[in-house]
Design a protein around this motif. Structure first.
Motif, PDB file in Angstrom:
ATOM      1  N   MET A  59      46.162  22.099  19.266  1.00 35.05           N
ATOM      2  CA  MET A  59      45.310  22.781  20.230  1.00 35.05           C
ATOM      3  C   MET A  59      45.817  24.178  20.559  1.00 35.05           C
ATOM      4  N   SER A  60      47.095  24.450  20.321  1.00 36.69           N
ATOM      5  CA  SER A  60      47.704  25.743  20.631  1.00 36.69           C
ATOM      6  C   SER A  60      48.423  26.251  19.399  1.00 36.69           C
ATOM      7  N   ILE A  61      48.459  27.572  19.269  1.00 36.71           N
ATOM      8  CA  ILE A  61      49.210  28.162  18.167  1.00 36.71           C
ATOM      9  C   ILE A  61      50.111  29.257  18.715  1.00 36.71           C
ATOM     10  N   PRO A  62      51.234  29.537  18.080  1.00 39.35           N
ATOM     11  CA  PRO A  62      51.669  28.877  16.851  1.00 39.35           C
ATOM     12  C   PRO A  62      52.133  27.436  17.103  1.00 39.35           C
ATOM     13  N   THR A  63      51.819  26.586  16.158  1.00 38.08           N
ATOM     14  CA  THR A  63      52.380  25.242  16.120  1.00 38.08           C
ATOM     15  C   THR A  63      53.074  25.087  14.776  1.00 38.08           C
ATOM     16  N   LEU A  64      54.304  24.612  14.816  1.00 37.50           N
ATOM     17  CA  LEU A  64      55.072  24.359  13.605  1.00 37.50           C
ATOM     18  C   LEU A  64      55.187  22.858  13.438  1.00 37.50           C
ATOM     19  N   LEU A  65      54.723  22.365  12.314  1.00 41.20           N
ATOM     20  CA  LEU A  65      54.733  20.929  12.030  1.00 41.20           C
ATOM     21  C   LEU A  65      55.841  20.652  11.019  1.00 41.20           C
ATOM     22  N   VAL A  66      56.788  19.803  11.383  1.00 43.81           N
ATOM     23  CA  VAL A  66      57.890  19.447  10.490  1.00 43.81           C
ATOM     24  C   VAL A  66      57.609  18.057   9.937  1.00 43.81           C
ATOM     25  N   LYS A  67      57.653  17.963   8.603  1.00 41.29           N
ATOM     26  CA  LYS A  67      57.453  16.671   7.944  1.00 41.29           C
ATOM     27  C   LYS A  67      58.674  16.365   7.089  1.00 41.29           C
ATOM     28  N   LYS A  68      58.980  15.080   6.980  1.00 39.28           N
ATOM     29  CA  LYS A  68      60.043  14.637   6.078  1.00 39.28           C
ATOM     30  C   LYS A  68      59.458  13.538   5.202  1.00 39.28           C
ATOM     31  N   ASP A  69      59.467  13.784   3.908  1.00 38.88           N
ATOM     32  CA  ASP A  69      58.901  12.851   2.931  1.00 38.88           C
ATOM     33  C   ASP A  69      57.484  12.434   3.318  1.00 38.88           C
TER      34      ASP A  69
END
Length: 103
Positions: A69-79
């Motif tokens: 809903m807000s930026i910047p948003t940083l999405l961290v994914k692992k595998d």
């Protein structure tokens, strides 16, 4: 170089190892501040973390699917699994500390 991704290739590009996706827009001031930080991290940590970015105006489906809903948003994914969501501007040091948890 931070890889520009889109709704079509998001899953494919963020399924292996640790990835950070910067959700941003051209009109967003804090996003323009965050972008050079992500670029610098990519130069320093690019061998351990895959850095990507996605323009939310051109690719609305992926951010909507993650409830961004807000930026910047940083999405961290692992595998392929989301392990962290970081909203708002963060310094290089703050992001390094967060990313190092998942390496």
């Amino acid at each position: 170089m931070v890889e520009v991704i889109n709704d079509k290739n998001f899953e494919e590009k963020t399924q292996d190892g640790v990835t950070l996706t910067d959700f941003w827009a051209t009109w967003c001031g804090p996003c323009r501040m965050q972008s050079p930080v992500v670029e610098q991290l990519d130069e320093e940590m690019g061998d351990k973390v895959h850095f990507t970015k996605m323009d939310i105006d051109e690719n609305p489906n992926t951010p909507q699917g993650f409830g961004i809903m807000s930026i910047p948003t940083l999405l961290v994914k692992k595998d392929g699994a989301v392990v962290d969501t970081i909203v708002g501007y963060h310094s290089k040091e703050q992001l390094e500390k967060i990313l190092n948890q998942y390496l």
